[in-house]
Design a protein around this motif. Structure first.
Motif, PDB file in Angstrom:
ATOM      1  N   LYS A 235      33.786   5.452 154.892  1.00 16.14           N
ATOM      2  CA  LYS A 235      33.544   5.640 153.459  1.00 16.14           C
ATOM      3  C   LYS A 235      33.908   7.047 153.012  1.00 16.14           C
ATOM      4  O   LYS A 235      33.541   7.467 151.902  1.00 16.14           O
ATOM      5  CB  LYS A 235      32.079   5.354 153.141  1.00 16.14           C
ATOM      6  CG  LYS A 235      31.704   3.892 153.354  1.00 16.14           C
ATOM      7  CD  LYS A 235      30.277   3.607 152.938  1.00 16.14           C
ATOM      8  CE  LYS A 235      29.970   2.107 153.077  1.00 16.14           C
ATOM      9  NZ  LYS A 235      28.603   1.771 152.647  1.00 16.14           N
ATOM     10  N   ALA A 236      34.624   7.778 153.863  1.00 16.40           N
ATOM     11  CA  ALA A 236      34.980   9.161 153.539  1.00 16.40           C
ATOM     12  C   ALA A 236      35.832   9.260 152.282  1.00 16.40           C
ATOM     13  O   ALA A 236      35.641  10.150 151.450  1.00 16.40           O
ATOM     14  CB  ALA A 236      35.692   9.812 154.719  1.00 16.40           C
ATOM     15  N   SER A 237      36.790   8.332 152.129  1.00 19.42           N
ATOM     16  CA  SER A 237      37.668   8.401 150.955  1.00 19.42           C
ATOM     17  C   SER A 237      36.889   8.114 149.677  1.00 19.42           C
ATOM     18  O   SER A 237      37.127   8.736 148.630  1.00 19.42           O
ATOM     19  CB  SER A 237      38.825   7.407 151.098  1.00 19.42           C
ATOM     20  OG  SER A 237      38.335   6.072 151.202  1.00 19.42           O
ATOM     21  N   LEU A 238      35.928   7.170 149.742  1.00 21.35           N
ATOM     22  CA  LEU A 238      35.093   6.894 148.576  1.00 21.35           C
ATOM     23  C   LEU A 238      34.229   8.106 148.244  1.00 21.35           C
ATOM     24  O   LEU A 238      34.049   8.453 147.074  1.00 21.35           O
ATOM     25  CB  LEU A 238      34.194   5.679 148.839  1.00 21.35           C
ATOM     26  CG  LEU A 238      34.854   4.303 148.790  1.00 21.35           C
ATOM     27  CD1 LEU A 238      33.882   3.239 149.280  1.00 21.35           C
ATOM     28  CD2 LEU A 238      35.319   3.987 147.362  1.00 21.35           C
ATOM     29  N   ASP A 240      34.951  11.191 148.850  1.00 24.85           N
ATOM     30  CA  ASP A 240      35.822  12.216 148.250  1.00 24.85           C
ATOM     31  C   ASP A 240      36.054  11.938 146.768  1.00 24.85           C
ATOM     32  O   ASP A 240      36.203  12.866 145.962  1.00 24.85           O
ATOM     33  CB  ASP A 240      37.155  12.271 148.979  1.00 24.85           C
ATOM     34  CG  ASP A 240      37.046  12.965 150.333  1.00 24.85           C
ATOM     35  OD1 ASP A 240      36.068  13.711 150.525  1.00 24.85           O
ATOM     36  OD2 ASP A 240      37.927  12.746 151.185  1.00 24.85           O
ATOM     37  N   ASP A 241      36.084  10.640 146.397  1.00 29.21           N
ATOM     38  CA  ASP A 241      36.263  10.305 144.984  1.00 29.21           C
ATOM     39  C   ASP A 241      35.112  10.821 144.126  1.00 29.21           C
ATOM     40  O   ASP A 241      35.281  11.054 142.923  1.00 29.21           O
ATOM     41  CB  ASP A 241      36.384   8.785 144.809  1.00 29.21           C
ATOM     42  CG  ASP A 241      37.699   8.249 145.366  1.00 29.21           C
ATOM     43  OD1 ASP A 241      38.628   9.061 145.556  1.00 29.21           O
ATOM     44  OD2 ASP A 241      37.784   7.034 145.620  1.00 29.21           O
ATOM     45  N   ARG A 243      33.878  13.648 144.142  1.00 29.70           N
ATOM     46  CA  ARG A 243      34.141  15.019 143.698  1.00 29.70           C
ATOM     47  C   ARG A 243      34.704  15.043 142.282  1.00 29.70           C
ATOM     48  O   ARG A 243      34.658  16.068 141.605  1.00 29.70           O
ATOM     49  CB  ARG A 243      35.127  15.706 144.653  1.00 29.70           C
ATOM     50  CG  ARG A 243      34.589  15.887 146.066  1.00 29.70           C
ATOM     51  CD  ARG A 243      35.645  16.521 146.952  1.00 29.70           C
ATOM     52  NE  ARG A 243      35.219  16.605 148.334  1.00 29.70           N
ATOM     53  CZ  ARG A 243      34.521  17.627 148.846  1.00 29.70           C
ATOM     54  NH1 ARG A 243      34.217  18.653 148.069  1.00 29.70           N
ATOM     55  NH2 ARG A 243      34.170  17.638 150.113  1.00 29.70           N
ATOM     56  N   VAL A 287      33.039   3.081 142.496  1.00 26.92           N
ATOM     57  CA  VAL A 287      32.898   3.937 143.683  1.00 26.92           C
ATOM     58  C   VAL A 287      31.470   3.884 144.212  1.00 26.92           C
ATOM     59  O   VAL A 287      31.239   3.676 145.409  1.00 26.92           O
ATOM     60  CB  VAL A 287      33.287   5.387 143.346  1.00 26.92           C
ATOM     61  CG1 VAL A 287      32.955   6.314 144.509  1.00 26.92           C
ATOM     62  CG2 VAL A 287      34.782   5.472 143.030  1.00 26.92           C
TER      63      VAL A 287
END
Length: 582
Positions: A235-238, A240-241, A243, A287
């Motif tokens: 879920k790292a990309s989610l 980052d969203d 931010r 998100v």
């Protein structure tokens, strides 16, 4: 028919809370405020259970139980004791008086209800109790136990449950203390506020949260998200969203509320409706929904009674929900982080103060060396002239040089003293009424020769109705000297500098426009910093003029502003309080 429970409690507040809990779960209740009332009502009314406090004025809970079982002949009426005592002998005292079970204060609602149900059920099934007394001794104290085997077993099991829960609480407390100690060490190891906030977000995962974020309050009042951390790498990309949405909850929900009140906020279970309130766009909702936010906390970061940011903690689809214990841990961690950030900020300010001191020493040594050196050379020339018998007319130019050099040195010293007064909030102005147009004319008269020497045209005029301003004439001249002096300095030969004034509302507004190269956007925030210069290599002055001008304007109750477009020149304006002339 609902079971009837007699609550014996001298505290009206606690009695009402117990009654509400029991009635919520289908029981009917009656309340006795002391032991005497309890015995009277139990003797004349039918109850399925008596729930009695132990420590009460007059007859204690132990005595109530003993009298019910023996004197009133209600040995089959279950009695559950409510006690805040933790002595092992208290259990034997309960057995001695014939109690069926006990609940410790502060009580856990689920555990209390379970023991009430168990005691009532046993009261229905047990037809007769073995009441033969048994003499025992514990810790040099003798007891006569009249309780039956079932009662003894219930109390022993309850004691074991309490012991297990206490042990769990102790271990959890030890883990929390160890986590806080390790976190404090980690956070204190850095003197960079940004690095500390980044470490805080990472420390929370996965011990305190599945997802954490740190939002910091900027100088202009907006909120900047400085770090996001998530336990699940998938879920790292989610994460980052997130931010992109540092102000999602801040404008209308928990972050803003935490910032404004300084109080931690907890949402134990986040519903879809709540989730929509936390978002500012359909994409943002997507998100958070895909992250699976299920429980949420917002903890203010407070340093010296000032909120500097918010720590956001969320449980995702791990199944964990936040409790008050989690909130307490998060508050302790946030307090530690805030202290570390405050210490790092103070250290940075101390370093900046040291650099500023070094700047002052460098500026003073550099800018005073030239006039002092000139004075020294001129004095040496005068000495040689005086002893060589040359005409005194030769002395006049050198005396002028000495005078101008001394004035330069005196001006720099005065500027440094003004800086000190401004920073200490002690800059004094001797304000009195002046005609605004005359004040402008007199100030510009002193600047005409400077503009002419540079080959720059200086235009000035007062427009509109006559007005009077409340001002310190000498200090206002200092403002014009700095602003117009800079405008002339940066305007190329043959260019034009205009100065205008007019009255609007309750103040006079003066505007200085130049035809210089302008100031880039990146430099605009630093214009009024002390010792700041666009190009330090050229060293055109000490970098104090605008700082001092701003301080003088504000001491008058006015405001100094600047606007600039690279390639089109700059405009500085300031206001002074006043009124239209009669």
């Amino acid at each position: 028919m609902a079971e009837q429970i007699l609550i014996v409690e001298d505290s009206a507040t606690q009695a009402a809370a117990l009654a509400a809990l029991l009635e919520e779960h289908g029981y009917e209740t009656a309340i006795a405020r002391n032991g005497e009332q309890a015995l009277q009502r139990a003797g004349s009314e039918r109850f399925s259970l008596v729930l009695t406090d132990v420590l009460m004025p007059g007859i204690s809970g132990y005595d109530v139980c003993k009298k019910l079982k023996s004197e009133l002949g209600k040995s089959d009426l279950p009695v559950v004791l409510l006690t805040s005592l933790g002595d092992p002998l208290d259990i034997l005292r309960g057995l001695e008086c014939g109690a069926d079970n006990y609940v410790t204060k502060p009580y856990d609602p689920a555990r209390l209800l379970a023991r009430v149900r168990s005691a009532i059920a046993r009261g229905h099934t047990v037809e007769a109790r073995d009441s033969r007394p048994v003499e025992i001794s514990l810790l040099d104290t003798a007891f006569t136990i009249t309780a039956g085997k079932e009662q003894i077993l219930d109390l022993c099991i309850s004691s074991y449950e309490d012991l297990v829960e206490s042990s769990k609480a102790v271990r959890a407390g030890e883990r929390r203390a160890r986590f806080l100690a390790d976190s404090a060490e980690k956070l204190a190891s850095s003197l960079d506020p940004d690095e500390i906030m980044s470490s805080l977000a990472k420390l929370c995962v996965p011990v305190v949260a599945d997802l954490s974020a740190v939002d910091m309050l900027t100088q202009d009042g907006s909120i900047e998200r400085v770090e996001v951390s998530v336990a699940d790498p998938g879920k790292a990309s989610l994460a980052d969203d997130l931010r992109l949405y540092p102000r999602s909850a801040s404008e209308k929900s928990l972050v803003r509320k935490a910032m404004e009140t300084g109080e931690p906020q907890l949402v134990r279970e986040v519903t879809p409706a709540m989730l929509r309130e936390l978002t500012q766009s359909p994409e943002h909702y997507r998100v958070l929904a895909e992250l699976g936010v299920s429980s949420y906390m917002a903890i203010p970061l407070i340093a010296r009674d000032r909120t500097i940011g918010v720590l956001l903690l969320a449980m995702l689809d791990s199944g964990r929900l936040y409790s008050q214990d989690d909130l307490t841990l998060a508050v302790d961690l946030a307090r530690t982080a805030s202290l570390s950030v405050d210490n790092a900020t103070l250290y940075r300010q101390a370093q900046q103060a040291t650099r500023a001191r070094d700047d002052v020493l460098g500026i003073v040594s550099h800018d005073l060396r030239n006039p002092i050196h000139t004075i020294q050379m001129s004095a040496s020339f005068l000495l040689e002239t005086a002893t060589s018998g040359l005409p005194t007319t030769k002395l006049t130019p050198q005396l002028g040089i000495i005078r101008r050099s001394a004035m330069r040195a005196n001006t720099l010293i005065g500027d440094l003293l003004d800086v000190t007064r401004i920073e200490a909030g002690r800059l004094a102005v001797d304000a009195s009424p002046h005609d605004a147009a005359s004040l402008l004319d007199e100030s510009m008269t002193d600047m005409m020769s400077i503009a002419a020497e540079k080959g720059v045209t200086l235009d000035f005029r007062w427009t509109g109705a006559p007005a009077r301003v409340l001002a310190d004439k000498g200090r206002v001249g200092q403002i014009f000297s700095n602003l117009v002096g800079n405008a002339v300095k940066f305007t190329p030969r043959g260019g034009n500098v205009s100065v205008s004034g007019q009255f609007a509302g309750s103040q006079a507004r003066f505007v200085v426009k130049d035809a210089g190269p302008g100031i880039s956007a990146e430099h605009m925030p630093h214009l009024f910093d002390r010792f700041w210069q666009v190009n330090r290599k050229t060293r055109q002055g000490a970098g104090l003029g605008l700082f001092i001008a701003k301080g003088i304007v504000e001491a008058h109750g006015g405001e100094l502003q600047a606007e600039s477009t690279p390639g089109e020149g700059s405009e500085f304006s300031f206001t002074l309080p006043g009124q239209l002339s009669a």
